[in-house]
Design an enzyme around this catalytic site. Structure first.
Site, PDB file in Angstrom:
ATOM      1  N   GLU A   1      -5.993  18.794   5.242  1.00  0.00           N
ATOM      2  CA  GLU A   1      -4.788  17.977   5.297  1.00  0.00           C
ATOM      3  C   GLU A   1      -3.737  18.504   4.323  1.00  0.00           C
ATOM      4  O   GLU A   1      -4.029  19.276   3.417  1.00  0.00           O
ATOM      5  CB  GLU A   1      -5.107  16.509   4.923  1.00  0.00           C
ATOM      6  CG  GLU A   1      -6.030  15.813   5.885  1.00  0.00           C
ATOM      7  CD  GLU A   1      -6.208  14.339   5.550  1.00  0.00           C
ATOM      8  OE1 GLU A   1      -6.139  13.522   6.479  1.00  0.00           O
ATOM      9  OE2 GLU A   1      -6.413  14.003   4.370  1.00  0.00           O
TER      10      GLU A   1
ATOM     11  N   ASP B   1      -0.152   9.241   0.474  1.00  0.00           N
ATOM     12  CA  ASP B   1       0.360  10.593   0.247  1.00  0.00           C
ATOM     13  C   ASP B   1       1.851  10.664  -0.090  1.00  0.00           C
ATOM     14  O   ASP B   1       2.676  10.036   0.579  1.00  0.00           O
ATOM     15  CB  ASP B   1       0.170  11.447   1.503  1.00  0.00           C
ATOM     16  CG  ASP B   1      -1.248  11.485   1.999  1.00  0.00           C
ATOM     17  OD1 ASP B   1      -2.121  10.885   1.362  1.00  0.00           O
ATOM     18  OD2 ASP B   1      -1.479  12.117   3.042  1.00  0.00           O
TER      19      ASP B   1
ATOM     20  N   TRP C   1       0.808  -1.214   0.000  1.00  0.00           N
ATOM     21  CA  TRP C   1       0.000   0.000   0.000  1.00  0.00           C
ATOM     22  C   TRP C   1       0.846   1.272   0.000  1.00  0.00           C
ATOM     23  O   TRP C   1       1.835   1.381   0.713  1.00  0.00           O
ATOM     24  CB  TRP C   1      -0.894   0.012   1.230  1.00  0.00           C
ATOM     25  CG  TRP C   1      -1.544   1.339   1.494  1.00  0.00           C
ATOM     26  CD1 TRP C   1      -1.024   2.384   2.217  1.00  0.00           C
ATOM     27  CD2 TRP C   1      -2.818   1.771   1.029  1.00  0.00           C
ATOM     28  NE1 TRP C   1      -1.907   3.446   2.229  1.00  0.00           N
ATOM     29  CE2 TRP C   1      -3.017   3.088   1.517  1.00  0.00           C
ATOM     30  CE3 TRP C   1      -3.822   1.179   0.257  1.00  0.00           C
ATOM     31  CZ2 TRP C   1      -4.182   3.815   1.242  1.00  0.00           C
ATOM     32  CZ3 TRP C   1      -4.967   1.902  -0.008  1.00  0.00           C
ATOM     33  CH2 TRP C   1      -5.142   3.210   0.487  1.00  0.00           C
TER      34      TRP C   1
ATOM     35  N   TRP D   1      -4.635   0.524   3.872  1.00  0.00           N
ATOM     36  CA  TRP D   1      -3.997   1.440   4.816  1.00  0.00           C
ATOM     37  C   TRP D   1      -3.711   0.737   6.130  1.00  0.00           C
ATOM     38  O   TRP D   1      -4.544  -0.023   6.645  1.00  0.00           O
ATOM     39  CB  TRP D   1      -4.896   2.646   5.028  1.00  0.00           C
ATOM     40  CG  TRP D   1      -4.249   3.761   5.800  1.00  0.00           C
ATOM     41  CD1 TRP D   1      -3.544   4.804   5.281  1.00  0.00           C
ATOM     42  CD2 TRP D   1      -4.264   3.946   7.221  1.00  0.00           C
ATOM     43  NE1 TRP D   1      -3.100   5.632   6.299  1.00  0.00           N
ATOM     44  CE2 TRP D   1      -3.534   5.120   7.501  1.00  0.00           C
ATOM     45  CE3 TRP D   1      -4.810   3.228   8.284  1.00  0.00           C
ATOM     46  CZ2 TRP D   1      -3.341   5.610   8.787  1.00  0.00           C
ATOM     47  CZ3 TRP D   1      -4.623   3.705   9.578  1.00  0.00           C
ATOM     48  CH2 TRP D   1      -3.899   4.885   9.813  1.00  0.00           C
TER      49      TRP D   1
ATOM     50  N   PHE E   1       3.381   9.614  10.015  1.00  0.00           N
ATOM     51  CA  PHE E   1       2.432  10.232   9.092  1.00  0.00           C
ATOM     52  C   PHE E   1       3.163  11.210   8.169  1.00  0.00           C
ATOM     53  O   PHE E   1       4.382  11.291   8.170  1.00  0.00           O
ATOM     54  CB  PHE E   1       1.319  10.928   9.870  1.00  0.00           C
ATOM     55  CG  PHE E   1       0.202  10.024  10.319  1.00  0.00           C
ATOM     56  CD1 PHE E   1       0.347   8.639  10.322  1.00  0.00           C
ATOM     57  CD2 PHE E   1      -0.995  10.541  10.759  1.00  0.00           C
ATOM     58  CE1 PHE E   1      -0.682   7.805  10.743  1.00  0.00           C
ATOM     59  CE2 PHE E   1      -2.034   9.722  11.181  1.00  0.00           C
ATOM     60  CZ  PHE E   1      -1.878   8.352  11.174  1.00  0.00           C
ATOM     61  N   SER E   2       2.409  11.986   7.402  1.00  0.00           N
ATOM     62  CA  SER E   2       2.981  12.816   6.339  1.00  0.00           C
ATOM     63  C   SER E   2       3.847  13.949   6.889  1.00  0.00           C
ATOM     64  O   SER E   2       3.711  14.370   8.040  1.00  0.00           O
ATOM     65  CB  SER E   2       1.876  13.403   5.474  1.00  0.00           C
ATOM     66  OG  SER E   2       1.279  12.394   4.694  1.00  0.00           O
TER      67      SER E   2
END
Length: 492
Positions: A203, A24, A21, A48, A80-81
């Site tokens: 986001e 972003d 997977w 995810w 996370f991003s």
């Protein structure tokens, strides 16, 4: 085991991970002649899951080499991003010999003895061109117990104030922080509570400067904000942008708050952000997006992998009667995969008498220019059979372009997938130009030199092999049609 990059629906000139997977794009930075692309990655499944940073590098933005995972979850949570910058002047104190890379990302876990999500900002640094990373012992460096959705830091150096600037997604707004050293952050301002679309959580912000109409003396700032999926919003997740002014502390929107400017009118361009540290002499602002939509991203009909990125695109600003607007064009490095082409000129399409051509490759770039004559609408059909096709149509009276994928192929995995994607677009001097990139499971449509763009997944059961030009209720003239084969970036 199936041969990599040969699976059904596997993109052939878009980046996708070897397996598992992806979502972003993260940490995009140019350093030592390499474009880095990190991305949200779940190495243990095709949906995810616990987020890592995957990693790939490129010399030309088109051909990619996948590298080992860049960042792994740790005691502060999943990764996370976020973004990566070059610390040219060692403001962080992490480097002894020359500049290095610093990653600023969101650490995501839960508050102790609670199911309440906790999101905090952390740092890692690399001395070896991003191949290995050292987590900062002082992590996390920024937190706020009052905000649950507190993520996706995009950081850049602001010359005029001699400080680092961070734009951070904070629920339904973007909060701006500044720092001298990347470790200690101060609140500067907040933007967006009443501006633009609030159909979902905000986001993946970005903030950068561009000249208007190529005039270096007339600069504006552009802010990207992606909007997460809300099932009351039919399109699912999308990305909007704002044009305005920024003084190192505060962003001011130049448009009325109620105006929403969409980056892409297709369903499948999300969380896009731009590359950091591209040399100023290059003068380019390049971004890439995640080519999917949270409405169905976990269900698309692929097996060994899920998700791809859009083609990288150069951004520019142009004046229009409605104000300053963003324009997107695929990077010229795409020329490296162009092969043979066929061209046709001065075609007249009679009412309800389409003209068809065979496409000699499933990987294709289509360029054409229509002239409005007497037709009510005109366009083209990409298809493999009468039952499986994607229709691109321009409605002359409504001045609307539509990309219709309701019969594009498999859409059984989600009730939300079949869609007619639309945007307003005026014809210029009776001319209408289209550039289309067709991969195994996507089409990207650039109308009138990138003033309007559609990114759309499609999952045909067999590759499209025919293009038909049509005109409804009147004549249309086609000045030129050019079909160009594109080669796979993954080799034979």
């Amino acid at each position: 085991m199936k041969q990599l990059y040969k699976e059904k629906h596997r993109p052939q000139f878009h980046f996708s991970p070897e397996e598992k997977w992806m979502n972003d794009p993260n940490g995009m930075v140019f350093f030592n002649d390499e474009y880095h692309l990190f991305y949200q990655y779940h190495p243990f499944g095709t949906t995810w899951g616990p987020m890592h940073w995957g990693h790939a590098v490129s010399k030309d933005l088109i051909h990619w080499e996948q590298l080992p995972i860049g960042l792994y979850p740790d005691e502060h949570g999943a990764i996370f991003s976020g973004s990566v910058v070059v610390d040219w002047n060692n403001t962080s104190g992490f480097f002894q010999d020359g500049p290095g890379l610093v990653a600023i990302y969101t650490s995501a876990d839960n508050y102790p003895d609670s199911d309440r999500p906790r999101q905090r900002q952390s740092l890692a640094y690399s001395n070896d061109n991003g191949r290995t990373w050292i987590k900062y012992e002082g992590n996390p460096v920024l937190s706020d117990v009052n905000i649950t959705d507190y993520r996706d830091p995009k950081v850049f150096w602001h010359d005029e104030t001699n400080k680092w600037v961070m734009v951070l997604a904070t629920g339904q707004s973007v909060t701006i922080y500044t720092s001298a050293n990347l470790k200690d952050w101060e609140f500067a301002s907040e933007f967006g509570n009443k501006a633009g679309s609030h159909e979902g959580v905000w986001e993946c912000p970005d903030l950068f400067q561009l000249p208007v109409n190529g005039d270096e003396h007339n600069q504006k700032w552009v802010m990207f904000v992606s909007i997460g999926d809300n099932h009351e919003f039919k399109e699912g997740s999308r990305t909007q942008y704002f044009v305005g002014d920024f003084d190192g502390t505060t962003f001011v929107n130049n448009n009325p708050d109620e105006i929403v400017l969409w980056l892409d009118y297709g369903r499948d361009n999300y969380a896009g952000v731009s590359w950091s540290d591209i040399p100023s002499k290059d003068g380019r602002r390049i971004y890439i997006g995640w080519m999917s939509n949270w409405r169905y991203a976990n269900q698309v009909p692929t097996e060994e992998w899920r998700s791809a990125m859009t083609l990288p695109r150069e951004l520019s600003l142009t004046s229009s009667k409605d104000g300053v607007r963003l324009v997107q064009r695929v990077v010229p490095e795409i020329n490296s995969i162009r092969k043979g082409s066929q061209g046709y000129q001065n075609l007249t399409i009679e009412s309800n008498q389409p003209i068809s051509y065979n496409m000699f490759s499933p990987l294709m770039e289509v360029n054409l220019e229509f002239e409005k004559r007497t037709s009510d609408s005109f366009g083209l059909v990409l298809q493999s059979t009468d039952d499986e096709k994607t229709v691109i149509r321009y409605d002359v009276e409504k001045e609307v372009i539509a990309v219709d994928r309701t019969n594009a192929g498999d859409n059984s995995f989600s009730e939300s997938f079949a869609a007619v994607q639309e945007a307003s677009l005026k014809i210029e001097n009776d001319r209408f130009k289209l550039q289309i990139f067709m991969d195994a499971s996507s089409i990207e449509v650039f109308a009138n030199d990138g003033k309007v763009v559609f990114t759309s997944l499609i999952f045909p059961n067999k590759p499209y092999d025919k293009i038909a030009l049509f005109s409804d209720e009147g004549k249309t003239h086609v000045f030129s049609l050019k079909l160009t084969e594109l080669e796979s970036i993954w080799g034979k």
